[in-house]
Design an enzyme around this catalytic site. Structure first.
Site, PDB file in Angstrom:
ATOM      1  N   TYR A   1       0.834  -1.206   0.000  1.00 31.17           N
ATOM      2  CA  TYR A   1       0.000   0.000   0.000  1.00 31.17           C
ATOM      3  C   TYR A   1       0.875   1.265   0.000  1.00 31.17           C
ATOM      4  CZ  TYR A   1      -4.668  -1.981   0.901  1.00 31.17           C
ATOM      5  OH  TYR A   1      -5.881  -2.621   0.796  1.00 31.17           O
TER       6      TYR A   1
ATOM      7  N   LYS B   1       2.728 -15.447   2.027  1.00 30.84           N
ATOM      8  CA  LYS B   1       2.975 -16.136   0.756  1.00 30.84           C
ATOM      9  C   LYS B   1       4.486 -16.379   0.710  1.00 30.84           C
ATOM     10  CE  LYS B   1       1.637 -17.684  -3.277  1.00 30.84           C
ATOM     11  NZ  LYS B   1       0.817 -18.918  -3.412  1.00 30.84           N
TER      12      LYS B   1
ATOM     13  N   ASP C   1      -3.281 -18.313  -0.145  1.00 31.13           N
ATOM     14  CA  ASP C   1      -4.263 -18.955  -1.033  1.00 31.13           C
ATOM     15  C   ASP C   1      -4.997 -20.071  -0.282  1.00 31.13           C
ATOM     16  OD1 ASP C   1      -1.761 -20.170  -0.997  1.00 31.13           O
ATOM     17  OD2 ASP C   1      -1.636 -20.533  -3.153  1.00 31.13           O
TER      18      ASP C   1
ATOM     19  N   ASP D   1      -6.576  -7.022   4.000  1.00 27.63           N
ATOM     20  CA  ASP D   1      -7.694  -6.327   3.358  1.00 27.63           C
ATOM     21  C   ASP D   1      -8.618  -7.350   2.700  1.00 27.63           C
ATOM     22  OD1 ASP D   1      -9.199  -4.186   2.214  1.00 27.63           O
ATOM     23  OD2 ASP D   1      -8.206  -4.603   0.307  1.00 27.63           O
TER      24      ASP D   1
ATOM     25  N   ASP E   1     -12.641  -8.883   4.121  1.00 30.18           N
ATOM     26  CA  ASP E   1     -13.900  -8.837   3.363  1.00 30.18           C
ATOM     27  C   ASP E   1     -14.474 -10.239   3.248  1.00 30.18           C
ATOM     28  OD1 ASP E   1     -13.680  -6.086   2.902  1.00 30.18           O
ATOM     29  OD2 ASP E   1     -14.408  -6.291   0.839  1.00 30.18           O
TER      30      ASP E   1
HETATM   31  C1  IPM Z   1     -10.457  -1.178   3.984  1.00 28.92           C
HETATM   32  C2  IPM Z   1     -10.674  -0.550   2.651  1.00 28.92           C
HETATM   33  C3  IPM Z   1      -9.491   0.349   2.331  1.00 28.92           C
HETATM   34  C4  IPM Z   1      -8.244  -0.507   2.265  1.00 28.92           C
HETATM   35  C5  IPM Z   1      -9.665   1.206   1.058  1.00 28.92           C
HETATM   36  C6  IPM Z   1     -10.901   2.055   1.115  1.00 28.92           C
HETATM   37  C7  IPM Z   1      -8.440   2.025   0.763  1.00 28.92           C
HETATM   38  O1  IPM Z   1     -10.873  -1.507   1.662  1.00 28.92           O
HETATM   39  O2  IPM Z   1     -10.294  -0.455   4.967  1.00 28.92           O
HETATM   40  O3  IPM Z   1     -10.475  -2.415   4.049  1.00 28.92           O
HETATM   41  O4  IPM Z   1      -7.952  -1.118   1.240  1.00 28.92           O
HETATM   42  O5  IPM Z   1      -7.541  -0.572   3.284  1.00 28.92           O
HETATM   43 MG    MG Z   2     -11.067  -3.483   2.390  1.00 27.48          MG
END
Ligand code: IPM
Ligand code: MG
Length: 371
Positions: free
Chosen positions: A142, A188, A220, A244, A248
């Protein structure tokens, strides 16, 4: 207790969900006799439009001088669809995390028994899932050098130092020690040099935590294992990018991304935000789920050792689930809006009188509310 809280509502559904969180904080103030001062500031696409900068200097100053930051969401479709833009909303959030050195992003994934049916995964698979992701937040790909050579090539460098790895590793080991004593490092290491450094540093640190068992897993495989058998995980420690993606994925286990809160911690600052994005399609429709933001408030209270207050917020959220006062992402047939759910939860923080039994509902109450 008095707290100065910077409130960064951001874009899309950010302002709507934050509004519900502020109602809950006001309830906590009233019920428990605290005083919170809220300092609102622009961030993201809204800041870009108003001030030409996704993180204006005054916003950064307000955040630096506050005790905590409550963050909504950011991002807007017009920027997502323009890969040639030189400046975009997410840069504001990344700069904020870096400037405040928020190096540890803590993302709990906990199954609420009343919402078991919401997960698309089999009930037997997700039942009793209780894991927490420790995602490194201020380093890695990042933040490495980024280059674009016309349109022929592009570069993102991923760098980690031993220091960056070890400070979050210690936090993750300490968390594991207070939980089920299992830490899984996700990397990884069969391909990436940074992952090989993570593995070596974390393995060395594990010797200082003999009661915690360390297990290393390639990302993975971890993605598959999280879906097949999420209960095997206790604390997951991983880098910025993998964290990240996996967090999700964790929201699928829980049943809705609108349920998962997070805390971003540094040595001097702390920020609390839902893991979801700005969901522009839902903006101003009064359908966004405020629970992820409200549970982020519970994490904020817990961070400042307001345990009873944090428990009261979680208990009120659980009551909303059991009474089916939820937004449509939870029960498609639900007619309740963001503000109604927010009012219900805020009112119940005040009115929790012991008549509502939370015993079988909350796995962590009385121990650790969220994490
Ligand atoms: C998160 C989001 C952020 C990230 C974005 C909005 C930059 O997806 O906080 O998970 O990738 O960290
Ligand atoms: Mg995110």
């Amino acid at each position: 207790m008095h707290l100065n809280i910077a409130v960064l509502r951001g874009d899309g559904i950010g302002p709507e969900v934050i509004e519900q969180s502020l109602k809950c904080l006001r309830s906590v103030e009233e019920t428990f006799g605290h005083s919170f001062t809220f300092n609102k500031a622009f961030v993201g696409a809204t800041a870009l439009k108003e001030k030409g900068n996704p993180l204006p200097d005054e916003t950064l100053e307000i955040c630096k001088s506050s005790d905590a930051i409550l963050f909504g969401a950011l991002g807007a479709p017009e920027y997502d669809q323009n890969p040639d833009a030189k400046i975009w909303p997410e840069q504001g959030l990344l700069k904020l995390r870096k400037e405040l050195e928020l190096f540890a992003n803590i993302r709990p994934v906990k199954i609420f028994p009343t919402l078991l049916k919401q997960s698309p995964l089999p009930k037997t698979t997700v039942q009793n899932t209780d894991l927490v992701i420790y995602r490194e937040l201020s380093g890695g790909i990042y933040y490495g050098e980024k280059k674009r050579d016309e349109d022929h090539s592009a570069t993102d460098i991923c760098t980690y130092t031993e220091k960056e790895i070890s400070r979050i590793a210690h936090l993750a080991f300490k968390a594991a020690k207070g939980r089920r004593k299992k830490l899984t490092l996700v990397d990884k290491a069969n391909v990436l040099e940074t992952s090989r450094l993570w593995r070596s540093v974390v393995t060395t640190i594990s010797q200082s935590y003999p009661e915690v068992s360390l297990d290393c897993m390639f990302v993975d495989n971890a993605a598959v294992q999280m879906i097949l058998d999420p209960k095997q995980f206790d604390v997951i420690l991983t880098d910025n990018m993998f964290g990240d993606i996996l967090s999700d994925q964790g929201s699928v286990i829980a049943g809705s991304i609108g349920l998962l809160p997070s805390a971003s911690i540094g040595s001097e600052h702390a920020m609390f935000e839902p893991i979801h994005g700005s969901y522009p399609e839902a903006k101003d429709k009064n359908i966004a789920n405020p629970v992820a933001s409200i549970l982020s408030v519970a994490m904020l209270l817990e961070h400042f050792k307001m345990k009873e207050e944090s428990n009261a917020v979680v208990a009120a959220v659980l009551k909303s689930f059991s009474k089916k006062i939820v937004t449509p992402d939870i029960m498609g047939s639900s007619k309740y809006g963001t503000d109604y759910v927010g009012d219900f939860i805020a009112d119940n923080i005040m009115e929790l009188d012991g008549s509502f039994s939370i015993n079988d509902e909350n796995i962590g109450l009385g121990k650790s509310t969220i994490i």
